[in-house]
Scaffold this motif. Structure first.
Motif, PDB file in Angstrom:
ATOM      1  N   PHE A 179       0.862  -1.183   0.000  1.00  0.00           N
ATOM      2  CA  PHE A 179       0.000   0.000   0.000  1.00  0.00           C
ATOM      3  C   PHE A 179       0.897   1.232   0.000  1.00  0.00           C
ATOM      4  CE2 PHE A 179      -2.311   3.473   1.822  1.00  0.00           C
ATOM      5  CZ  PHE A 179      -3.637   3.283   1.485  1.00  0.00           C
ATOM      6  N   TYR A 180       0.827   2.004  -1.086  1.00  0.00           N
ATOM      7  CA  TYR A 180       1.612   3.225  -1.225  1.00  0.00           C
ATOM      8  C   TYR A 180       0.759   4.417  -0.802  1.00  0.00           C
ATOM      9  CZ  TYR A 180       4.968   0.412  -3.746  1.00  0.00           C
ATOM     10  OH  TYR A 180       5.892  -0.555  -4.090  1.00  0.00           O
ATOM     11  N   SER A 181       1.197   5.095   0.238  1.00  0.00           N
ATOM     12  CA  SER A 181       0.476   6.206   0.852  1.00  0.00           C
ATOM     13  C   SER A 181       0.989   7.533   0.315  1.00  0.00           C
ATOM     14  CB  SER A 181       0.706   6.143   2.367  1.00  0.00           C
ATOM     15  OG  SER A 181       0.373   7.354   2.984  1.00  0.00           O
ATOM     16  N   PHE A 237       6.942   7.539   2.317  1.00  0.00           N
ATOM     17  CA  PHE A 237       7.717   7.170   1.138  1.00  0.00           C
ATOM     18  C   PHE A 237       7.709   5.665   0.905  1.00  0.00           C
ATOM     19  CE2 PHE A 237      11.655   6.074  -1.102  1.00  0.00           C
ATOM     20  CZ  PHE A 237      11.459   6.812  -2.252  1.00  0.00           C
ATOM     21  N   THR A 238       7.933   4.871   1.949  1.00  0.00           N
ATOM     22  CA  THR A 238       7.943   3.423   1.787  1.00  0.00           C
ATOM     23  C   THR A 238       6.530   2.874   1.946  1.00  0.00           C
ATOM     24  OG1 THR A 238       8.451   3.104   4.125  1.00  0.00           O
ATOM     25  CG2 THR A 238      10.325   3.176   2.604  1.00  0.00           C
ATOM     26  N   PRO A 239       6.228   1.772   1.258  1.00  0.00           N
ATOM     27  CA  PRO A 239       4.857   1.248   1.335  1.00  0.00           C
ATOM     28  C   PRO A 239       4.577   0.535   2.659  1.00  0.00           C
ATOM     29  CG  PRO A 239       6.212  -0.206  -0.002  1.00  0.00           C
ATOM     30  CD  PRO A 239       7.069   0.999   0.330  1.00  0.00           C
ATOM     31  N   HIS A 290       1.634  -0.681 -15.124  1.00  0.00           N
ATOM     32  CA  HIS A 290       2.801  -1.336 -14.533  1.00  0.00           C
ATOM     33  C   HIS A 290       2.779  -1.132 -13.031  1.00  0.00           C
ATOM     34  CE1 HIS A 290       5.109  -2.579 -18.079  1.00  0.00           C
ATOM     35  NE2 HIS A 290       4.422  -1.614 -18.673  1.00  0.00           N
ATOM     36  N   THR A 291       3.056  -2.201 -12.298  1.00  0.00           N
ATOM     37  CA  THR A 291       3.094  -2.119 -10.841  1.00  0.00           C
ATOM     38  C   THR A 291       4.414  -1.511 -10.393  1.00  0.00           C
ATOM     39  OG1 THR A 291       4.065  -4.306 -10.560  1.00  0.00           O
ATOM     40  CG2 THR A 291       1.644  -4.174 -10.623  1.00  0.00           C
ATOM     41  N   SER A 292       4.444  -0.998  -9.190  1.00  0.00           N
ATOM     42  CA  SER A 292       5.673  -0.440  -8.625  1.00  0.00           C
ATOM     43  C   SER A 292       6.596  -1.534  -8.132  1.00  0.00           C
ATOM     44  CB  SER A 292       5.346   0.491  -7.454  1.00  0.00           C
ATOM     45  OG  SER A 292       4.590   1.576  -7.895  1.00  0.00           O
TER      46      SER A 292
END
Length: 142
Positions: A29-31, A35-37, A69-71
């Protein structure tokens, strides 16, 4: 009913059990405020518990589907973008939820983008307070 439809229904009904069935074990989950998920189903479900309590007058107002494209692994995956409006601490938020699906149709990656900056700040403060209250994050050093 698509996974995006089931997700939207779960959010509309504030149903964490329904969300549990939609996430992969290794969801990321990118907030907009970190910075880090957030990683893993348990952490993301805990975060959603906080989010569902934090947002006021949350409503989805649009939807787009396709591939992106996924991260995490830069592979092309079926995706949906859900456009939303809400308030946090009296601040109006405009945002999108971008969902990437695995081969079984479950959500493997989730990215949230919101505006304006003042709302992002209010959201970040409210979510951090909720995560600390739920024992999911340490209290910040002041």
């Amino acid at each position: 009913m698509t996974t995006a439809d089931r997700f939207r229904s779960a959010v509309d009904h504030r149903d964490l059990a329904a969300l549990d069935d939609l996430f992969t074990e290794d969801i990321r989950f990118y907030s907009p405020v970190k910075f880090t998920p957030f990683e893993g189903k348990a952490m993301v479900l805990g975060l959603f518990g906080v989010l569902l309590r934090t947002f006021e007058d949350f409503r989805y107002v649009g939807r787009y589907t396709g591939t992106a494209h996924t991260s995490s692994d830069d592979t092309s995956a079926p995706s949906a973008v859900l456009v939303f409006r809400a308030r946090v601490g009296g601040k109006e938020i405009h945002g999108i939820d971008q969902l990437h699906f695995d081969d079984d149709g479950r959500i493997k990656e989730f990215t949230v983008m919101v505006r304006p900056r003042s709302a992002v700040q209010a959201l970040g403060e409210a979510v951090l307070a909720g995560l600390v209250a739920d024992g999911l994050a340490p209290a910040p050093n002041r």
